[in-house]
Design an enzyme around this catalytic site. Structure first.
Site, short mmCIF file in Angstrom:
data_model
loop_
_atom_site.label_atom_id
_atom_site.label_comp_id
_atom_site.label_asym_id
_atom_site.label_seq_id
_atom_site.Cartn_x
_atom_site.Cartn_y
_atom_site.Cartn_z
CD GLN A 50 -2.08 -0.06 -8.18
OE1 GLN A 50 -2.49 -0.96 -7.47
NE2 GLN A 50 -0.96 -0.18 -8.88
CG ASP A 105 8.38 -1.41 -3.48
OD1 ASP A 105 9.41 -2.10 -3.44
OD2 ASP A 105 7.29 -1.81 -3.01
CD GLU A 125 3.86 -2.97 -10.51
OE1 GLU A 125 4.32 -3.46 -9.47
OE2 GLU A 125 2.67 -2.62 -10.63
CG ASP A 156 -2.57 -9.45 -14.95
OD1 ASP A 156 -1.99 -9.95 -13.96
OD2 ASP A 156 -3.80 -9.45 -15.07
N GLY A 157 0.86 -9.89 -14.00
CA GLY A 157 1.66 -11.03 -13.58
C GLY A 157 0.95 -12.35 -13.82
CG ASP A 179 6.87 -7.07 -3.38
OD1 ASP A 179 6.18 -7.00 -2.36
OD2 ASP A 179 7.64 -6.17 -3.76
CG ASP A 182 -2.94 -6.31 1.35
OD1 ASP A 182 -1.97 -7.06 1.23
OD2 ASP A 182 -3.11 -5.57 2.33
N1 SAM Z 1 5.37 -4.65 -0.13
C1 SAM Z 1 4.08 -4.40 -0.53
C2 SAM Z 1 2.99 -4.96 0.34
O1 SAM Z 1 3.11 -6.05 0.89
O2 SAM Z 1 2.01 -4.27 0.49
C3 SAM Z 1 3.80 -4.69 -1.96
C4 SAM Z 1 4.67 -3.78 -2.77
S1 SAM Z 1 4.52 -3.60 -4.47
C5 SAM Z 1 4.27 -1.87 -4.52
C6 SAM Z 1 2.96 -4.27 -4.98
C7 SAM Z 1 2.78 -4.12 -6.48
O3 SAM Z 1 1.98 -5.19 -6.99
C8 SAM Z 1 2.07 -2.84 -6.90
O4 SAM Z 1 3.00 -1.99 -7.52
C9 SAM Z 1 0.97 -3.31 -7.85
O5 SAM Z 1 0.81 -2.47 -8.98
C10 SAM Z 1 1.48 -4.70 -8.22
N2 SAM Z 1 0.44 -5.57 -8.75
C11 SAM Z 1 -0.83 -5.72 -8.28
N3 SAM Z 1 -1.49 -6.58 -9.05
C12 SAM Z 1 -0.64 -7.00 -10.02
C13 SAM Z 1 -0.76 -7.89 -11.13
N4 SAM Z 1 -1.90 -8.51 -11.38
N5 SAM Z 1 0.33 -8.10 -11.89
C14 SAM Z 1 1.51 -7.47 -11.63
N6 SAM Z 1 1.67 -6.60 -10.62
C15 SAM Z 1 0.61 -6.37 -9.82
#
Ligand code: SAM
Length: 306
Positions: A50, A105, A125, A156-157, A179, A182
Site C-alpha cells: 500500500q 500502528d 500484520e 496475511d491475517g 483492526d 478499509d
Molecule cells: N484504525 C485503523 C482504521 O480503522 O482505519 C486501522 C489501523 S491499522 C493501521 C490497519 C492495518 O491493517 C494496516 O497496517 C494494514 O497493513 C493491515 N492489514 C490490511 N490487510 C491485512 C491483511 N490481509 N492481513 C493483516 N493485516 C492487514
C-alpha cells in the site's frame, strides 16, 4: 526531510498558501471529504502492499494514512483503540488469549496489555513497514510492540486464520480483534461472510470477535445493515456499537461485535476494573453500555427494533 513545496501526492493540495490533506474516496465517501492542514511530511513510501503517508498535521498531531485513507491521528486515536479493545475484553469473563488481525500502528496492542487478565497477545500484520514507521512516528501508540506478552507475526491475517481453523481448542482465542484498513486494498476479504466463518473457527466456544465496520450510520447505513446480516449468518449474537471519532469521515466509528454465546449480553461489561479512570481515557463501564444505543432511525434499520 521532505519539502512540502515540491512534494506530490494525490491527497495533498495547496489552498490559499497552505497545504491540505484531503481524504477523498469515490467508493467509500462519495460527495464528501475530510481535510486536515499539513504542517510537515514525515514519510512517504509505497510498500509492497500500500501507499503509506505520514504527516504532522496542524491540529491532530501525527497522522498515518494508507492508500489515501486516515488510519489514526495522535489526537483522537485513543477513542478507537480503546473501544475496539475494551468492549470485547470487558464483555468476556476470562479473556486470556487475544489475537489482533492488522493493527500495525500497535495501538490495540497497547490497550490489550493494560489488562492483567490477558496473558498472551498475538498481532498478525501483513505489512511490516506500517509497524516500523509507527514505532518511529507514532511512539505513544506503538510503545508496547516489544512487550513480553506480545508476539508479532508478519503475515496475511486471512492466511493465519485459515491455518488456525484446523488446530485444537487450546490454540484458539478468547478475543479476536480485526483492526484492519478499509475494504479497498489488502483488507478487502475481511468484510465477507467467509471471513466471519474463519473467525468462528478460530475462536474458543465462548470467544468474542470485534471488527471495525468500515462505514457508519451516517455514511452508509445499508452497508452497516448488510455487514451485520453477514455476521448473523455465522454468529447468533451480533451487536453494533459506535463512538465519536472526529478524524473519520462524518465523525464516527462503527464496530461489529459477535459471539456464539447467546447467554452473554455483549452490551454490558462482565467484570469491573478498579482503576478504570486511570487506565482508560475514553472507555468506561458507562461508555460500554451507551455505545450500543443507536439513534431511532438507525436502530430500526440495523436492529429491527420498532
Ligand atoms: N484504525 C485503523 C482504521 O480503522 O482505519 C486501522 C489501523 S491499522 C493501521 C490497519 C492495518 O491493517 C494496516 O497496517 C494494514 O497493513 C493491515 N492489514 C490490511 N490487510 C491485512 C491483511 N490481509 N492481513 C493483516 N493485516 C492487514
Amino acid at each position: 526531510m521532505v519539502e512540502l513545496e515540491t512534494f506530490e501526492h494525490d491527497s495533498i493540495s495547496k489552498i490559499g498558501g497552505k497545504y491540505w490533506f484531503h481524504e477523498i474516496s469515490e467508493e467509500a465517501f462519495p460527495g464528501q471529504a475530510f481535510s486536515l492542514e499539513v504542517g510537515e511530511i514525515l514519510h512517504h513510501t509505497q510498500s509492497e502492499f500500500q501507499d503509506i503517508l505520514i504527516f504532522r498535521s496542524i491540529s491532530f498531531g501525527n497522522v498515518l494514512v494508507l492508500n489515501g485513507i486516515i488510519q489514526c491521528t495522535e489526537r483522537d486515536e485513543f477513542a478507537y483503540q480503546e473501544l475496539i479493545t475494551h468492549l470485547p475484553v470487558m464483555a468476556h469473563k476470562n479473556p486470556k488469549r487475544a489475537l489482533v488481525i492488522g493493527g500495525g500502528d500497535c495501538g490495540v496492542v497497547r490497550e490489550l496489555v493494560k489488562h492483567d487478565i490477558v496473558k498472551e497477545v498475538t498481532m498478525v500484520e501483513i505489512d511490516s513497514m506500517v509497524i516500523e514507521l509507527s514505532v518511529k512516528y507514532l511512539p505513544n501508540m506503538a510503545k508496547y510492540h516489544n512487550h513480553s506478552k506480545v508476539n508479532i507475526v508478519i503475515q496475511d491475517g486471512f492466511k493465519y486464520l485459515s491455518d488456525l481453523a484446523n488446530k485444537n481448542e487450546e490454540d484458539k482465542y478468547d478475543v479476536i480483534i480485526t483492526d484492519s484498513s478499509d475494504p479497498e486494498g489488502p483488507a478487502e476479504e475481511f468484510f465477507q461472510v467467509n471471513y466471519f466463518k474463519l473467525l468462528s473457527n478460530s475462536l474458543k466456544k465462548d470467544g468474542i470477535v470485534i471488527m471495525q465496520s468500515s462505514e457508519n450510520i451516517w455514511l452508509n447505513l445499508n452497508y452497516v445493515e448488510d455487514l451485520k446480516q453477514k455476521a448473523e449468518k455465522v454468529f447468533p449474537n451480533v451487536e453494533y456499537s459506535q463512538c465519536y471519532m472526529p478524524s473519520y469521515t462524518s465523525g464516527q466509528l462503527g464496530l461489529l461485535i459477535a459471539t456464539h454465546d447467546t447467554t452473554n449480553d455483549l452490551k454490558k461489561p462482565s467484570r469491573t476494573v478498579e482503576n478504570e479512570d486511570e487506565l482508560f481515557r475514553y472507555y468506561s463501564g458507562k461508555i460500554h453500555e451507551s455505545s450500543f444505543v443507536l439513534p431511532t432511525w438507525a436502530d430500526k434499520q440495523i436492529n429491527g427494533r420498532k
